[in-house]
Design a protein around this motif. Structure first.
Motif, short mmCIF file in Angstrom:
data_model
loop_
_atom_site.label_atom_id
_atom_site.label_comp_id
_atom_site.label_asym_id
_atom_site.label_seq_id
_atom_site.Cartn_x
_atom_site.Cartn_y
_atom_site.Cartn_z
N ASN A 96 4.74 -48.32 -2.73
CA ASN A 96 3.81 -48.61 -3.83
C ASN A 96 2.72 -49.53 -3.30
O ASN A 96 2.92 -50.22 -2.30
CB ASN A 96 4.52 -49.31 -4.98
CG ASN A 96 5.47 -48.40 -5.74
OD1 ASN A 96 6.45 -47.92 -5.17
ND2 ASN A 96 5.20 -48.16 -7.01
N PRO A 103 2.25 -46.19 -7.50
CA PRO A 103 3.00 -45.43 -6.50
C PRO A 103 2.06 -44.73 -5.52
O PRO A 103 1.03 -44.18 -5.92
CB PRO A 103 3.80 -44.43 -7.33
CG PRO A 103 3.05 -44.29 -8.62
CD PRO A 103 2.40 -45.62 -8.86
N SER A 327 3.55 -37.84 -10.26
CA SER A 327 4.24 -39.13 -10.31
C SER A 327 4.62 -39.54 -11.72
O SER A 327 5.39 -40.47 -11.91
CB SER A 327 3.36 -40.22 -9.69
OG SER A 327 2.19 -40.41 -10.44
#
Length: 328
Positions: A96, A103, A327
């Motif tokens: 991250n 992320p 994500s």
């Protein structure tokens, strides 16, 4: 839709994972950030996977600021021996952004781990052996030994000889098959580890030996013994060296099965006996006396894994390498 990038080993290689110059620079830059408080890590979380202490799963979190701007976790499952066609180590690093938590992606990281381990060895050799080294003994024949052999041939082209030894002689054949082409360095296998060490300026131990075998006869004035592997080095050998150095001393000393930390928990070594760690070597410029016998214990710092993965992911993003995944 927000996406993250996943890199297979092939992708990571295409994005520069095998760049030795970049790897060594990562080590040096991360140590500087660690010294300034802009990088850090906490103790690994270990889950045993059976009676053999080499069978375990562990998570290693760390953060690295500066240009890396990364917080991450390396998750690894380690088996004492490969099972079927699976490797003995399976590892993925998740990254991250440190600045905002967004992320970034993930990398198959067993290769990155071997690269950062060998890059640490390279940096330590250059710092501890300021005089010319002509001969290295490489003990072991697994993946870490292969990567260290690649590192030696790439970063120490002036080496005259690399001596190889492994308990199972036939396991050296893959190393011999892939090395020695296009290099002036002689690569010599040996049937006995004493013979392999006979004229070595540096000894690099890369085995998974659960019981130590390298006795104090390995200690010589001016020689550097580096322990990369599991538990190859006897306590008497560590005690016989003039100066003990480490990559770092931390909470992992309370749990690690590495020889030095086992010796510490057995009451045979005190942290105050550490002459220098990587920050002292790479930032402060600490140097040992020329004729001192040296021991370097490489625990393997997860902060380097995060730096390596962040650098490779950034390069992969520039080159559009890897697989994009949603994500959210």
């Amino acid at each position: 839709m927000s996406t993250i990038r996943h890199l297979s080993r092939k992708d990571a290689i295409e994005a520069g994972a095998l760049d030795w110059a970049a790897a060594v620079e990562d080590i040096q830059a991360t140590i500087r950030l660690l010294r300034s408080g802009e990088a850090g890590m906490v103790a690994e979380s270990v889950m045993p996977l059976g009676a053999d202490p080499r069978n375990k799963a562990y998570g290693l979190p760390a953060f690295v600021g500066g240009a890396y701007d990364a917080a991450g976790l390396k998750w690894t499952v380690h088996r004492a021996e490969p099972i079927g066609d699976l490797p003995s180590i399976s590892s993925t690093t998740v990254i991250n952004r440190l600045s905002d938590g967004a992320p970034v992606g993930s990398v198959e990281s067993a290769l990155l781990t071997r690269m950062r381990t060998a890059a640490v060895s390279a940096a330590a050799i250059k710092a501890l052996k300021t005089d010319r080294i002509g001969s290295v003994a490489l003990v072991g024949a697994g993946a870490h030994a292969q990567t260290h052999l690649d590192m030696l041939l790439s970063l120490f082209p002036g080496l005259e000889t690399i001596h190889l030894w492994n308990r199972t002689r036939s396991h050296l054949d893959p190393l011999l098959a892939t090395a020695g082409q296009g290099t002036a360095t002689r690569i010599l296998p040996h049937a006995d580890w004493h013979e392999a060490l006979a004229d070595a300026d540096v000894v690099i131990c890369c085995t998974s030996a659960p019981q130590p075998f390298l006795d104090k006869s390995a200690v010589r004035p001016g020689r550097l013994i580096m322990q990369i592997g599991f538990h190859e080095v006897m306590f008497e050998t560590i005690a016989a060296t003039d100066l003990v150095t480490v990559d770092l001393w931390g909470d992992f000393a309370e749990k690690s099965a590495k020889s030095l930390f086992q010796m510490y928990r057995a009451g045979g070594f005190s942290p105050e006996q550490v002459a220098a760690d990587l920050p002292a070597l790479l930032v402060d410029g600490w140097k040992p006396p020329a004729e001192a016998s040296l021991y370097f214990s490489s625990f393997g710092l997860n902060v380097f894994d995060i730096a390596f993965a962040a650098r490779v992911l950034a390069r992969a993003n520039e080159l559009n390498i890897g697989t994009l995944l949603p994500s959210i």
